[in-house]
Write an enzyme that holds these catalytic residues in place. Structure first.
Site, PDB file in Angstrom:
ATOM      1  N   LYS A 230      53.834 -60.065 -18.734  1.00  0.00           N
ATOM      2  CA  LYS A 230      54.723 -60.185 -17.583  1.00  0.00           C
ATOM      3  C   LYS A 230      54.469 -61.516 -16.902  1.00  0.00           C
ATOM      4  O   LYS A 230      53.341 -61.793 -16.490  1.00  0.00           O
ATOM      5  CB  LYS A 230      54.451 -59.072 -16.587  1.00  0.00           C
ATOM      6  CG  LYS A 230      54.943 -57.763 -17.074  1.00  0.00           C
ATOM      7  CD  LYS A 230      55.192 -56.830 -15.914  1.00  0.00           C
ATOM      8  CE  LYS A 230      56.072 -55.700 -16.387  1.00  0.00           C
ATOM      9  NZ  LYS A 230      56.412 -54.777 -15.322  1.00  0.00           N
TER      10      LYS A 230
ATOM     11  N   ASP B 216      56.856 -46.819  -6.725  1.00  0.00           N
ATOM     12  CA  ASP B 216      58.167 -47.186  -7.252  1.00  0.00           C
ATOM     13  C   ASP B 216      58.452 -46.386  -8.521  1.00  0.00           C
ATOM     14  O   ASP B 216      58.726 -46.934  -9.581  1.00  0.00           O
ATOM     15  CB  ASP B 216      58.213 -48.694  -7.514  1.00  0.00           C
ATOM     16  CG  ASP B 216      59.640 -49.203  -7.719  1.00  0.00           C
ATOM     17  OD1 ASP B 216      60.589 -48.467  -7.380  1.00  0.00           O
ATOM     18  OD2 ASP B 216      59.798 -50.327  -8.222  1.00  0.00           O
TER      19      ASP B 216
ATOM     20  N   GLY C 225      63.945 -59.758 -15.126  1.00  0.00           N
ATOM     21  CA  GLY C 225      64.363 -59.034 -13.918  1.00  0.00           C
ATOM     22  C   GLY C 225      64.196 -59.939 -12.737  1.00  0.00           C
ATOM     23  O   GLY C 225      63.894 -61.122 -12.881  1.00  0.00           O
TER      24      GLY C 225
END
Ligand SMILES: *[C@@H]1O[C@H](CO)[C@@H](O)[C@H](O)[C@H]1NC(C)=O
Ligand SMILES: *[C@@H]1O[C@H](CO)[C@@H](O)[C@H](O)[C@H]1NC(C)=O
Ligand SMILES: *[C@@H]1O[C@H](CO)[C@@H](O)[C@H](O)[C@H]1NC(C)=O
Ligand SMILES: *[C@@H]1O[C@H](CO)[C@@H](O)[C@H](O)[C@H]1NC(C)=O
Ligand SMILES: *[C@@H]1O[C@H](CO)[C@@H](O)[C@H](O)[C@H]1NC(C)=O
Ligand SMILES: *[C@@H]1O[C@H](CO)[C@@H](O)[C@H](O)[C@H]1NC(C)=O
Ligand SMILES: *[C@@H]1O[C@H](CO)[C@@H](O)[C@H](O)[C@H]1NC(C)=O
Ligand SMILES: *[C@@H]1O[C@H](CO)[C@@H](O)[C@H](O)[C@H]1NC(C)=O
Length: 724
Positions: free
Chosen positions: A472, A569, A454
């Site tokens: 990540k 978010d 992303g």
């Protein structure tokens, strides 16, 4: 990071490559054996080094630890007071003397002979004005809790150097009374009412514990038996400030927070498990053997290259590794040589090459140089130009090796710097999170394991410690404020709920720290609803259950007592689904801290399509902003449409308008699930979404209410099914 394949390396670099392997092996050996061989070394995130131990034969008398695995993560307690004569008790709210539960441990350090444990916060609160003058819980007008700590003749004592006595309140005098037969004077400090002396004193200030609302004083004596309590004067502001607090707590841990002064047991409620207290421990209760004398029976300092030192609490001794050695002096071969040459700070200066040896190191001059005098500066024997001609092939090879070693050294140094910059030392102390090394993650970070990409970075899937994990790896989001990052990591590692993705660990030895999460198999709700290649048909029950359980996860986040956690978010892409399609909330806090790009610094960058318009206007992120975003998620679940934001005809906007006009929004329901008998339920869900999306923040329900409502709908459906 990609490594060049070894085939492409010039032949002459192969030798240094072999050296590299040898270095790595040495580094591996440096992991010190901490528990007794064959014993458990961890309880949850707490390392348990000998003399502490879990289970028979694993501990020295008086150091037994009980690991309670029914907690997640497991929690460590000092075993009961039968063997070590450890007693902690406190007056309860009614003034009765009570024996407290066993002492819970936060961390253990054998290098400093200290443990950190939870201690209670003492308080005194008034129910009304007259209550203030009544002592010891008279008639329930004052209620209070004093803590009494007595380590008897156990090995433990409260450390003087590492703790402070703190009082919090309008007018309060915290008191520390030593039970050493009056030989040690009591310790107290005093806060001054800002209100009473408003003209003369500065107002209370967050973070400033200097007398206004908060006072702090250092301990001069360690203590085996002490009582911490609060006294205070009559005060006409009892209604606003009913409570005063006293705590014996690790130095620099508590930062004065003015809201702690007001309300009913506010500070106490913030730290329900207690506050960290540092304890010293002695390995034995006699003095060190004099030189040349035989050691006392059951002598604890048994490692070679270890020594004995006097304990702070006398009589008693502690064990230490000798200079230039480190590890655990209480077990055989526990003390190991420190490789000084691998320390971030190169101990050899002036052109010397660092050479480690057991118990020390040497700094011989580089080839072609000599020292001018003892331990002095190295100087060239020949000028460099002459050396190049003389050296020939051998010289070139040597230069290559030296260059390689320098690069290697720089690389190591950089790794250490990153580790420190990213908050490594803070996280080490916290002990709640696993710190992975670059080497441990490297086998996973390869293209075949890449499962997502992303704007923030890449996600890799792999196996660590026999657990499936997702790593990540941010592309360029380097951490600016390391404390903030470390604190976020600590907070996140403590958020443990079945509907929230668990943070397992992180790797700090790189510019942008990597995060290791549990792996969730089915991907995101976004993929399953909208991605044609991953779409799964979800019936209404499945959708309802996903909504209800996601709401549970968010409600849990919002209800955390110590730190308010907002997601910021919430969107289908951040709701992951496991094998059973149970949702897990991901990506709050740190992930976004890392993704913070230059243009948006200072603001939370959530997805515009789900962003609370009130937040956009006023800039204050609250729980209700998450509720708004969750409203959009419900809308997506019932409509299967992607929420695309637009000023004029976005999905949310047209949905709200349709609902307003007809009190219904039937046209929005996904045809796949909108069968006539389910329309009523879909209408209820639509109404709930409308409430969440209200522009009046106060009209929005809390996440807890949303969760309850969703579970209610889910239950009513199950009852119906039975009836059919
Ligand atoms: C672990 O904690 C639970 C909950 O407090 C308690 O019921 C249980 O007895 C404890 N187990 C042990 C082994 O202490
Ligand atoms: C610990 O000591 C206190 C006070 O002596 C006693 O009341 C309590 O029962 C003891 N607890 C255990 C588990 O031995
Ligand atoms: C504070 O809370 C306690 C219970 O913890 C309650 O008994 C007391 O009445 C409360 N005091 C006030 C002033 O509300
Ligand atoms: C406050 O004090 C008065 C007089 O002592 C007593 O009658 C009253 O019950 C107290 N109020 C509360 C809330 O305890
Ligand atoms: C010292 O420790 C030993 C064994 O742990 C114990 O028997 C003895 O009573 C202790 N002595 C004192 C003065 O506490
Ligand atoms: C301290 O911080 C809290 C929360 O940020 C705030 O509510 C409070 O007003 C602050 N106190 C002072 C005196 O500024
Ligand atoms: C460390 O211990 C070993 C084995 O007892 C001994 O040979 C060596 O001299 C010790 N090193 C130092 C620096 O004392
Ligand atoms: C540690 O090693 C250095 C270098 O060899 C030496 O000068 C120093 O004395 C050593 N320290 C101790 C305590 O042995």
């Amino acid at each position: 990071m990609t490594t060049p394949s070894s085939q492409s390396l010039p032949q002459m670099l192969l030798l240094p490559a072999i050296l590299l392997v040898i270095f790595a092996a040495v580094a591996e050996q440096q992991q010190h054996p901490v528990p007794r061989p064959g014993c458990r070394d961890k309880c949850g995130d707490i390392t348990i080094p000998f003399p502490f131990g879990i289970g028979n034969g694993c501990y020295r008398d008086g150091f037994e630890v009980i690991c309670n695995d029914s907690f997640i993560p497991p929690r460590a307690f000092l075993a009961d007071n039968r063997t070590i004569n450890l007693e902690r008790s406190f007056y309860d709210d009614r003034g009765y003397y009570q024996s407290s539960p066993p002492l819970e441990l936060l961390s253990i350090s054998v290098a400093t002979s200290k443990v950190r444990a939870y201690a209670a916060v003492s308080y005194r609160c008034s129910l009304n004005m007259t209550g203030r003058t009544v002592s010891k819980g008279g008639e329930g007008k004052t209620f209070f809790m004093s803590q009494h700590i007595n380590f008897g003749n156990s090995a433990f004592a409260v450390s003087a150097a590492r703790n402070v006595l703190i009082g919090v309140g309008q007018i309060v005098e915290p008191v520390l009374v030593y039970g050493n037969g009056g030989s040690v004077p009591n310790l107290y400090c005093r806060t001054i009412s800002e209100r009473r002396y408003m003209q003369r004193y500065n107002p209370v200030k967050n973070g400033s514990c200097e007398g206004r609302g908060c006072c702090e004083t250092t301990l001069l004596h360690p203590g085996k038996s002490l009582t911490v309590s609060v006294t205070e004067e009559d005060d006409e502001w009892w209604e606003l400030y009913p409570c005063s607090y006293a705590m014996l707590v690790e130095k620099s841990w508590y930062s004065f927070f003015t809201p702690d002064m007001s309300g009913n047991k506010t500070l106490h409620q913030r730290f329900l498990r207690g506050v960290p207290l540092v304890l010293d421990f002695a390995a034995g209760n006699v003095s060190c053997p004099a030189e040349g004398q035989p050691p006392p029976p059951d002598y604890a300092c048994i490692s070679q290259n270890s020594s004995c030192a006097d304990a702070t609490v006398t009589p008693g001794y502690v064990c230490r590794c000798s200079g230039n050695y480190t590890g655990n002096p209480h077990i055989a071969h526990g003390c190991q040589d420190i490789d000084e040459c691998k320390l971030p700070e190169n101990p050899c200066s002036n052109g010397g090459i660092c050479k480690n040896r057991p118990g020390g190191y040497d700094c011989p001059c580089k080839f072609g140089m000599k020292a001018d005098g003892q331990g002095g500066t190295c100087t060239h024997v020949f000028p460099p130009a002459a050396m190049a001609t003389v050296g020939g092939i051998g010289g070139i090879l040597l230069m290559a090796i030296i260059t390689f070693l320098i690069i290697l050294h720089k690389e190591k140094k950089k790794t250490k710097e990153f580790y420190k910059k990213n908050g490594g030392p803070i996280l080490e102390q916290a002990n709640t999170i696993k710190l992975f090394t670059k080497g441990e993650l490297k086998p996973i970070l390869k293209n075949s394991n890449l499962i997502g990409k992303g704007c923030f970075g890449e996600v890799y899937k792999g196996l660590l410690d026999n657990e499936q994990v997702a790593i990540k790896k941010p592309i360029n989001g380097s951490v600016q404020e390391n404390d903030q990052f470390a604190n976020e990591v600590i907070i996140q590692s403590q958020v443990i709920h079945k509907n929230i993705v668990r943070l397992i660990g992180c790797c700090l030895e790189v510019d942008a720290p990597m995060l290791v999460y549990e792996f969730i198999s089915q991907g995101s709700l976004h993929d399953i609803l909208h991605d044609n290649s991953k779409k799964v048909a979800l019936n209404l029950d499945a959708r309802l259950s996903i909504a209800a359980q996601s709401a549970d996860g968010l409600a849990y986040m919002h209800s955390q007592a110590n730190t308010r956690i907002l997601h910021g978010d919430v969107k289908p892409a951040n709701i992951l689904l496991d094998d059973n399609f149970a949702p897990k909330i991901s990506d709050f806090g740190i992930s976004r801290l890392l993704a913070k790009d230059k243009e948006h610094t200072g603001s939370v960058i959530g997805d515009m399509n789900y962003m609370d318009p009130v937040y956009l206007q006023e800039g204050l992120l609250t729980e209700k902003s998450d509720v708004y975003s969750f409203g959009v998620v419900i809308l997506e679940l019932i409509s299967s449409r992607r929420a695309i934001h637009s000023e004029t005809n976005g999905v949310v906007k047209s949905f709200l308008e349709a609902h307003k006009k007809q009190k219904k929004a039937t046209e929005f329901f996904d045809k796949e699930i909108a069968i006539p008998e389910d329309l009523e339920l879909l209408d209820s869900l639509a109404s709930m979404a409308v409430e969440c999306l209200s522009l009046d923040v106060d009209q929005r329900p809390t996440m807890m209410e949303v969760a309850e409502q969703l579970h209610k709908l889910s239950r009513s459906r199950k009852v119906q099914d039975v009836c059919h």
